[in-house]
Design an enzyme around this catalytic site. Structure first.
Site, short mmCIF file in Angstrom:
data_model
loop_
_atom_site.label_atom_id
_atom_site.label_comp_id
_atom_site.label_asym_id
_atom_site.label_seq_id
_atom_site.Cartn_x
_atom_site.Cartn_y
_atom_site.Cartn_z
N ILE A 1 0.83 -1.20 0.00
CA ILE A 1 0.00 0.00 0.00
C ILE A 1 0.86 1.26 0.00
CG2 ILE A 1 -1.60 1.36 1.40
CD1 ILE A 1 -3.01 -0.80 -0.04
N CYS A 2 1.99 1.23 0.74
CA CYS A 2 2.83 2.42 0.82
C CYS A 2 3.41 2.78 -0.54
CB CYS A 2 3.95 2.22 1.84
SG CYS A 2 5.00 0.79 1.52
N THR A 3 3.72 1.74 -1.34
CA THR A 3 4.28 1.99 -2.67
C THR A 3 3.25 2.60 -3.60
OG1 THR A 3 5.88 0.19 -2.44
CG2 THR A 3 5.38 0.93 -4.68
N ASN B 1 2.36 6.27 -2.41
CA ASN B 1 3.35 7.35 -2.37
C ASN B 1 4.35 7.36 -3.53
OD1 ASN B 1 2.37 8.24 0.23
ND2 ASN B 1 3.42 6.48 1.13
#
Length: 434
Positions: free
Chosen positions: A210-212, A215
């Site tokens: 999810i962070c990739t 962001n």
């Protein structure tokens, strides 16, 4: 055609000349039970009832092969309708058929082109039918693209099998393709390994952190995942994403394209968008033809005993040239379907129930989604419900257990029963703390 049959059609002379060359006399590797002549031909063409599950890329090829091989009582199940993207490889369909049920159209087309063959369609899920429905068939062939559906039919046929009643043992022939790779296997309940035995061979579904995707997207797939996982629920709230709805796919495509442009990423296309959100694996017509031919060849051998059936796994790889290989996939002693015993699981003493549930969903050999856990053995806490995903009142009642250590809930050697919508049987785990 509207599903009508051709009772008035009489087989013309030499219609099955080439097939009769096999059935009129035994060969060097013919089964000792093989009885050449009219009896076996009569069984194949008049008595043998066969079910094809799936009427897509593999199913279309399988249905045509069965009809042309002499099987005259064929049934087909499929829950999908025809999409325009199917037409490049699912050759029983035409542009005018788009939107109609695959099973019904496939049945009509085969009966129209192969006189005397009766194809009975069912538009719906295999789970709609009970054991009595599957008991009527001599052989079942799967041309599915769903692991969950394969696991369900595999478990169902094993539950039906009774060693004292040979009629209850239904051979399952499973075919599958992935691009230029394909496989066919023969599964005989209580004789060979089952589908569940080989679950850890499957490729793990591709997921993106999810962070990739939120962001630092680097791939077009990241942009598409961002649109479907984060933007769709933010914009549409509780409206469910329908991956078969062109308007929904179009919305995702436009949002993902804008996201890709913002980060100078190329490659977002309509087909890629559809492929990512539906987890579509590319289908190659030639691979479908090879695997379907192998499946139908095995069905013919089992129905007629004219040759030994596959023992029990065939694979073909066409990426660099053509390579094929057969081997026996052995039964797994601790298989929850054909092993017949509870599974021993090592658990860290420090794990909470929530961490234990996470470990189950991460295991490739279980492939469980959103499991509910209970125990029939006495627990330290004295409760049988450990954690239930549904109904809401049970989820609320059992939620506090997630933060507790499993060792405080279940004693050493205690058994946990796992159920899930993705699991077609109850999985029993015997806990051992390490």
């Amino acid at each position: 055609m509207n599903g009508q049959t051709h009772p008035e059609t009489v087989d013309w002379p030499n219609r099955y000349y080439h097939i009769d060359q096999i059935l009129d006399r035994p060969g060097p590797r013919t089964d000792s039970e093989f009885m050449a002549g009219d009896a076996v031909k009569d069984f194949l063409r008049n008595d043998c009832k066969i079910l094809c599950i799936g009427a897509g890329g593999l199913g279309c090829e399988i249905l045509a092969n069965l009809a042309l091989s002499g099987f005259k009582d064929v049934h087909v199940i499929d829950m999908d309708t025809i999409d325009i993207s199917n037409l490049n490889r699912q050759f029983l369909f035409r542009p005018a058929d788009v939107g109609r049920p695959k099973a019904i159209v496939a049945a009509e087309y085969v009966m129209k082109r192969v006189p005397g063959v009766k194809v009975t369609p069912y538009f719906g899920k295999i789970q709609d039918k009970d054991e009595s429905y599957y008991m009527q068939f001599n052989i079942i062939i799967c041309g599915l693209d769903s692991v969950e559906a394969r696991r369900w039919i595999n478990a169902t046929l094993y539950q039906m099998a009774d060693a004292e009643n040979p009629e209850s043992i239904k051979p399952l022939i499973d075919g599958g393709t992935e691009g230029f790779k394909g496989q066919a296997r023969v599964i005989i309940p209580d004789v060979t390994s089952c589908y569940e035995c080989s679950l850890d061979m499957l490729n793990k579904p591709v997921t993106f952190p999810i962070c990739t995707i939120a962001n630092t997207p680097r791939l077009p797939e990241h942009c598409i995942e961002w649109a479907s996982v984060l933007e769709w629920p933010r914009i549409h709230k509780d409206k469910k994403l329908d991956t078969d709805n062109p308007d929904h796919i179009g919305w995702l495509y436009n949002i993902a394209s804008a996201r890709a442009k913002e980060f100078s990423i190329e490659g977002v296309t309509w087909s890629l968008t559809q492929g990512v959100v539906k987890n579509i694996i590319p289908a190659i017509a030639s691979t479908n033809a090879i695997v379907a031919a192998s499946c139908c060849n095995e069905a013919f051998k089992i129905a007629t005993t004219s040759a030994p059936y596959l023992d029990n796994y065939f694979m073909v790889i066409g990426t660099d040239g053509v390579y094929s290989y057969t081997f026996e996939y052995e039964r797994r002693p601790d298989c929850p379907v054909c092993g017949g015993e509870s599974r021993n699981v090592d658990v860290n003493r420090e794990w909470t129930l929530e961490r234990f549930i996470e470990s189950l969903t991460e295991r490739q050999d279980f492939q469980i989604k959103k499991p509910s856990l209970s125990t029939s053995t006495p627990t330290v806490a004295g409760k049988t419900r450990l954690y239930f995903q549904a109904p809401p009142q049970f989820e609320l009642e059992t939620r506090p257990n997630l933060e507790k250590k499993l060792v405080d809930l279940v004693s050493e050697g205690g058994e946990i029963s796992v159920t899930s919508t993705s699991l077609p049987f109850n999985l029993t785990l015997r806990i051992h703390y390490v």
